[in-house]
Design a protein around this motif. Structure first.
Motif, PDB file in Angstrom:
ATOM      1  N   LEU A 133       0.800  -1.229   0.000  1.00 21.11           N
ATOM      2  CA  LEU A 133       0.000   0.000   0.000  1.00 21.11           C
ATOM      3  C   LEU A 133       0.828   1.273   0.000  1.00 21.11           C
ATOM      4  CD1 LEU A 133      -2.853  -1.036   2.469  1.00 21.11           C
ATOM      5  CD2 LEU A 133      -2.909  -0.983  -0.030  1.00 21.11           C
ATOM      6  N   ASP A 134       2.016   1.233   0.623  1.00 23.83           N
ATOM      7  CA  ASP A 134       2.836   2.450   0.660  1.00 23.83           C
ATOM      8  C   ASP A 134       3.679   2.629  -0.599  1.00 23.83           C
ATOM      9  OD1 ASP A 134       4.826   0.582   0.899  1.00 23.83           O
ATOM     10  OD2 ASP A 134       5.550   1.242   2.864  1.00 23.83           O
ATOM     11  N   GLY A 135       3.506   1.716  -1.570  1.00 26.86           N
ATOM     12  CA  GLY A 135       4.217   1.823  -2.839  1.00 26.86           C
ATOM     13  C   GLY A 135       5.556   1.124  -2.883  1.00 26.86           C
ATOM     14  N   SER A 136       6.039   0.648  -1.750  1.00 24.81           N
ATOM     15  CA  SER A 136       7.321  -0.065  -1.733  1.00 24.81           C
ATOM     16  C   SER A 136       7.174  -1.431  -2.395  1.00 24.81           C
ATOM     17  CB  SER A 136       7.833  -0.210  -0.298  1.00 24.81           C
ATOM     18  OG  SER A 136       6.893  -0.888   0.509  1.00 24.81           O
ATOM     19  N   GLN A 137       8.302  -1.935  -2.908  1.00 26.03           N
ATOM     20  CA  GLN A 137       8.280  -3.177  -3.667  1.00 26.03           C
ATOM     21  C   GLN A 137       9.341  -4.153  -3.171  1.00 26.03           C
ATOM     22  OE1 GLN A 137       8.795  -1.831  -7.772  1.00 26.03           O
ATOM     23  NE2 GLN A 137       6.586  -1.947  -8.096  1.00 26.03           N
ATOM     24  N   ARG A 138       9.070  -5.415  -3.445  1.00 28.30           N
ATOM     25  CA  ARG A 138      10.018  -6.470  -3.140  1.00 28.30           C
ATOM     26  C   ARG A 138       9.758  -7.616  -4.096  1.00 28.30           C
ATOM     27  NH1 ARG A 138      11.790  -8.725   2.740  1.00 28.30           N
ATOM     28  NH2 ARG A 138      13.169 -10.379   2.041  1.00 28.30           N
ATOM     29  N   THR A 139      10.810  -8.342  -4.457  1.00 31.83           N
ATOM     30  CA  THR A 139      10.663  -9.480  -5.349  1.00 31.83           C
ATOM     31  C   THR A 139      10.651 -10.777  -4.547  1.00 31.83           C
ATOM     32  OG1 THR A 139      11.789  -8.325  -7.154  1.00 31.83           O
ATOM     33  CG2 THR A 139      11.605 -10.718  -7.330  1.00 31.83           C
ATOM     34  N   LEU A 140       9.599 -11.561  -4.747  1.00 35.12           N
ATOM     35  CA  LEU A 140       9.507 -12.904  -4.195  1.00 35.12           C
ATOM     36  C   LEU A 140       9.640 -13.898  -5.347  1.00 35.12           C
ATOM     37  CD1 LEU A 140       6.518 -12.488  -1.688  1.00 35.12           C
ATOM     38  CD2 LEU A 140       8.920 -11.909  -1.388  1.00 35.12           C
ATOM     39  N   PHE A 141       9.853 -15.154  -5.012  1.00 37.26           N
ATOM     40  CA  PHE A 141      10.093 -16.159  -6.042  1.00 37.26           C
ATOM     41  C   PHE A 141       9.234 -17.389  -5.782  1.00 37.26           C
ATOM     42  CE2 PHE A 141      13.860 -13.587  -5.567  1.00 37.26           C
ATOM     43  CZ  PHE A 141      14.175 -13.253  -6.876  1.00 37.26           C
ATOM     44  N   THR A 142       8.639 -17.909  -6.870  1.00 34.18           N
ATOM     45  CA  THR A 142       7.862 -19.141  -6.766  1.00 34.18           C
ATOM     46  C   THR A 142       8.495 -20.222  -7.624  1.00 34.18           C
ATOM     47  OG1 THR A 142       6.347 -18.825  -8.654  1.00 34.18           O
ATOM     48  CG2 THR A 142       5.780 -17.716  -6.573  1.00 34.18           C
ATOM     49  N   ARG A 143       8.093 -21.467  -7.327  1.00 33.86           N
ATOM     50  CA  ARG A 143       8.482 -22.613  -8.152  1.00 33.86           C
ATOM     51  C   ARG A 143       7.241 -23.429  -8.437  1.00 33.86           C
ATOM     52  NH1 ARG A 143      13.046 -25.154  -4.488  1.00 33.86           N
ATOM     53  NH2 ARG A 143      12.626 -26.946  -5.832  1.00 33.86           N
ATOM     54  N   ASP A 144       7.219 -24.081  -9.606  1.00 38.88           N
ATOM     55  CA  ASP A 144       6.068 -24.899  -9.994  1.00 38.88           C
ATOM     56  C   ASP A 144       6.302 -26.329  -9.529  1.00 38.88           C
ATOM     57  OD1 ASP A 144       3.903 -26.106 -11.093  1.00 38.88           O
ATOM     58  OD2 ASP A 144       4.258 -25.442 -13.147  1.00 38.88           O
ATOM     59  N   ILE A 145       5.742 -26.669  -8.365  1.00 38.65           N
ATOM     60  CA  ILE A 145       5.843 -28.007  -7.802  1.00 38.65           C
ATOM     61  C   ILE A 145       4.422 -28.452  -7.512  1.00 38.65           C
ATOM     62  CG2 ILE A 145       6.839 -29.449  -5.974  1.00 38.65           C
ATOM     63  CD1 ILE A 145       8.920 -27.282  -5.518  1.00 38.65           C
ATOM     64  N   ASP A 146       3.803 -29.094  -8.507  1.00 38.99           N
ATOM     65  CA  ASP A 146       2.393 -29.456  -8.407  1.00 38.99           C
ATOM     66  C   ASP A 146       1.568 -28.211  -8.123  1.00 38.99           C
ATOM     67  OD1 ASP A 146       0.142 -31.027  -8.454  1.00 38.99           O
ATOM     68  OD2 ASP A 146       0.349 -31.725  -6.381  1.00 38.99           O
ATOM     69  N   GLY A 147       1.802 -27.188  -8.914  1.00 38.44           N
ATOM     70  CA  GLY A 147       1.221 -25.873  -8.684  1.00 38.44           C
ATOM     71  C   GLY A 147       2.287 -24.936  -8.138  1.00 38.44           C
ATOM     72  N   HIS A 148       2.071 -23.658  -8.278  1.00 36.42           N
ATOM     73  CA  HIS A 148       3.078 -22.678  -7.848  1.00 36.42           C
ATOM     74  C   HIS A 148       3.072 -22.505  -6.340  1.00 36.42           C
ATOM     75  CE1 HIS A 148       4.732 -21.131 -11.624  1.00 36.42           C
ATOM     76  NE2 HIS A 148       3.576 -21.508 -12.128  1.00 36.42           N
ATOM     77  N   ARG A 149       4.296 -22.447  -5.774  1.00 34.38           N
ATOM     78  CA  ARG A 149       4.492 -22.276  -4.337  1.00 34.38           C
ATOM     79  C   ARG A 149       5.635 -21.292  -4.120  1.00 34.38           C
ATOM     80  NH1 ARG A 149       2.097 -27.286  -2.199  1.00 34.38           N
ATOM     81  NH2 ARG A 149       1.783 -28.698  -3.954  1.00 34.38           N
ATOM     82  N   VAL A 150       5.541 -20.512  -3.049  1.00 33.71           N
ATOM     83  CA  VAL A 150       6.567 -19.524  -2.736  1.00 33.71           C
ATOM     84  C   VAL A 150       7.803 -20.222  -2.188  1.00 33.71           C
ATOM     85  CG1 VAL A 150       7.164 -17.551  -1.268  1.00 33.71           C
ATOM     86  CG2 VAL A 150       4.896 -17.687  -2.329  1.00 33.71           C
ATOM     87  N   ASP A 151       8.963 -19.881  -2.729  1.00 32.41           N
ATOM     88  CA  ASP A 151      10.238 -20.387  -2.233  1.00 32.41           C
ATOM     89  C   ASP A 151      10.713 -19.441  -1.130  1.00 32.41           C
ATOM     90  OD1 ASP A 151      13.151 -20.748  -1.974  1.00 32.41           O
ATOM     91  OD2 ASP A 151      12.931 -22.128  -3.662  1.00 32.41           O
ATOM     92  N   LEU A 152      10.659 -19.924   0.103  1.00 28.74           N
ATOM     93  CA  LEU A 152      10.983 -19.069   1.247  1.00 28.74           C
ATOM     94  C   LEU A 152      12.435 -18.625   1.257  1.00 28.74           C
ATOM     95  CD1 LEU A 152       9.055 -20.878   4.127  1.00 28.74           C
ATOM     96  CD2 LEU A 152       8.311 -18.940   2.724  1.00 28.74           C
ATOM     97  N   PHE A 153      13.343 -19.530   0.892  1.00 24.84           N
ATOM     98  CA  PHE A 153      14.766 -19.205   0.992  1.00 24.84           C
ATOM     99  C   PHE A 153      15.217 -18.308  -0.155  1.00 24.84           C
ATOM    100  CE2 PHE A 153      14.490 -22.835   3.820  1.00 24.84           C
ATOM    101  CZ  PHE A 153      15.261 -22.411   4.888  1.00 24.84           C
ATOM    102  N   ALA A 154      14.631 -18.444  -1.334  1.00 25.56           N
ATOM    103  CA  ALA A 154      14.940 -17.513  -2.417  1.00 25.56           C
ATOM    104  C   ALA A 154      14.357 -16.137  -2.123  1.00 25.56           C
ATOM    105  CB  ALA A 154      14.388 -18.044  -3.740  1.00 25.56           C
TER     106      ALA A 154
END
Length: 221
Positions: A133-154
């Motif tokens: 909401l404050d306009g700040s950004q960050r990049t997260l990463f997903t992997r396709d493992i039987d559907g997309h899931r967030v990679d916590l360590f990446a």
């Protein structure tokens, strides 16, 4: 002092000796991933904001929350059991603490846009830019493992690595069946840690912590 150029060279050298990961069907009991990278990020953010840690665990790469629970003080036996049976107690405890530390980037109402996928260590990652909401950004990463899931360590490796170093050092020192099991599983996060270490906003100390963690994990053959 660590230099960014030297750090990237070190990452490349470490990758040559790291255990190579690959996307594969998710283990039974981990639920279905999301239909797209953006949905994975949005759904896990909604789940964390609502305190629905069971749903959140299904939307993360299997086993990663259990491994990350080492930094929360989880015992080796509990982590090993969680990795083997997908026990949700250890995972839920991790998410409860993680929800507070993740702040606005894992809260409801975010905007997510996906970028071009790329490969690191034979693993395909999908970058998702999160705008809050404050306009700040960050990049997260997903992997396709039987559907997309967030990679916590990446996605959050820079914040996890420094707290993971000491538990991993203890795992190496103990050299029990449980510690060896966890260390073997930790090798699967090496590509994720390398992705995290290449993010341009990191300071030299964060890069050093990530490289140190990779060195420890890959020390045990």
């Amino acid at each position: 002092m660590w230099r960014r150029a030297f750090s990237y060279a070190a990452l490349a050298a470490l990758l040559l000796t790291a255990c190579q990961g690959s996307d594969e069907p998710a283990p039974r009991g981990t639920g279905q991933g999301a239909e797209s990278p953006t949905q994975a990020v949005s759904q896990i953010a909604t789940a964390v904001a609502a305190g629905d840690f069971d749903s959140a665990s299904h939307l993360a790469v299997p086993g990663q929350a259990a491994m990350a629970s080492l930094l929360e003080g989880a015992s080796f036996s509990d982590v090993a059991a969680a990795l083997e049976s997908h026990e949700q107690v250890v995972v839920a405890n991790f998410w409860a603490g993680f929800a507070q530390g993740a702040g606005v980037f894992f809260s409801d109402g975010i905007e997510a846009t996906v970028g071009e996928p790329f490969v690191e260590g034979d693993v395909t990652f999908h970058p998702v830019t999160v705008t809050v909401l404050d306009g700040s950004q960050r990049t997260l990463f997903t992997r396709d493992i039987d559907g997309h899931r967030v990679d916590l360590f990446a996605s959050f490796g820079a914040g996890l690595a420094d707290k993971m170093i000491r538990p991993v050092e203890r795992l190496i020192d103990v050299s029990s069946d449980e510690s060896l099991q966890i260390l073997d599983e930790l090798k699967t996060i090496v590509p994720s840690l390398l992705v995290a270490a290449k993010q341009p906003e990191l300071n030299p100390q964060s890069i050093q912590n990530l490289i140190r963690l990779v060195e420890l994990i890959t020390r045990v053959s």
